[in-house]
Enzyme design. Structure first.
Site, PDB file in Angstrom:
ATOM      1  N   TYR A 168     -20.960 -15.039  -9.847  1.00 33.36           N
ATOM      2  CA  TYR A 168     -21.373 -13.669  -9.518  1.00 33.36           C
ATOM      3  C   TYR A 168     -20.505 -12.656 -10.254  1.00 33.36           C
ATOM      4  CZ  TYR A 168     -22.494  -9.596  -6.599  1.00 33.36           C
ATOM      5  OH  TYR A 168     -22.887  -8.360  -6.152  1.00 33.36           O
TER       6      TYR A 168
ATOM      7  N   SER B  99     -21.032  -3.826  -9.091  1.00 34.60           N
ATOM      8  CA  SER B  99     -20.246  -4.266  -7.943  1.00 34.60           C
ATOM      9  C   SER B  99     -18.782  -4.177  -8.329  1.00 34.60           C
ATOM     10  CB  SER B  99     -20.592  -5.720  -7.592  1.00 34.60           C
ATOM     11  OG  SER B  99     -19.646  -6.289  -6.703  1.00 34.60           O
TER      12      SER B  99
END
Length: 252
Positions: free
Chosen positions: A150, A137
């Site tokens: 995250y 990501s």
């Protein structure tokens, strides 16, 4: 006649994983779909089979190392592994974030990727032309407020990809990292906010055309099908409306 190359896709029950399975099936791979939700991957396998493709569903929790090792015994040779299983939980600041959420994100995104990669690396090597794709990501490349857990997990996954590429250079396996930015799927933000669809909708409010799961799957399909000597080390893909993790154009 050469055997049909096999591609394993983790987290294939929805979103980017399901879209990637469809893309790779269309590219001529026999796809093996893994996820915890057996009913979802069986339905997708049936869909692909009905369309004339080769697909198999296998229920798997990537954080269960014994189960992953058992799954790996089915493969003597493997062309592609797409490590897609992952996800986000919560958007709390570091000061109040739930350690259980951080632990779960690390276990799924990092240890899950490690488990499957370690277990299937011998089969990928034995193929003589293997490809490992790690879906990280843009969170693995830069930070943003409210995303500490995250971001930490995705940084770990990014470093896993970089380190593995260094360590296996000279073997017939390439390591591709695809780092998407803002992608609107049916579950990612809703899961992050524990089913709060109003909060989830605000993530994309006013954003003209966030990426779709199909956009990312198309990117993965392109990277995987480059000539064997071409390694796409890191491919960052964002919607035009997003310049960074913290700079998004909204028409509100």
């Amino acid at each position: 006649m050469a055997a049909t190359p096999i591609a394993v896709v983790t987290g294939a029950s929805s979103g980017i994983g399901a879209a990637t399975a469809r893309t790779l099936a269309a590219e001529g791979f026999r796809v093996v779909l893994t996820a915890r939700r057996k009913d979802r991957i069986e339905a997708l396998a049936a869909e692909l089979t009905d369309a004339g493709h080769q697909a198999t569903a296998y229920a798997l929790d990537v954080t269960d190392r014994a189960a992953v090792d058992e799954f790996a015994t089915a493969f003597r040779s493997l062309a592609v592994l797409v490590n897609n299983a992952g996800g986000a939980l919560g958007a709390d600041p570091v000061a109040t974030g739930d350690p259980a959420d951080w632990r779960q994100m690390y276990e799924t995104n990092v240890i899950g990727t490690l488990n499957v990669t370690q277990a299937l690396l011998p089969a990928l090597t034995a193929s003589g032309d293997g490809t490992i794709v790690i879906l990280s990501s843009t969170a693995g490349l830069s930070t943003y407020e409210g995303g500490g857990g995250y971001v930490a997990a995705k940084h770990g996954e990014h470093v896993l990809a970089e380190t593995l590429r260094l360590e296996i250079v000279g073997t017939p396996v390439r390591v591709i990292e695809v780092a998407p930015g803002m992608v609107r799927t049916e579950e990612f933000a809703t899961t992050r906010f524990r089913g709060d669809t109003e909060k989830a909708a605000k993530v994309y409010a006013g954003v003209d055309a966030p990426l779709t799961a199909e956009d990312v799957a198309d990117t993965i399909g392109w990277a995987v099908t480059r000539p064997s000597h071409v390694n796409i080390d890191l491919l960052v893909v964002r919607p035009r409306a997003q310049a960074s993790n913290t700079k998004v154009h909204r028409t509100l």
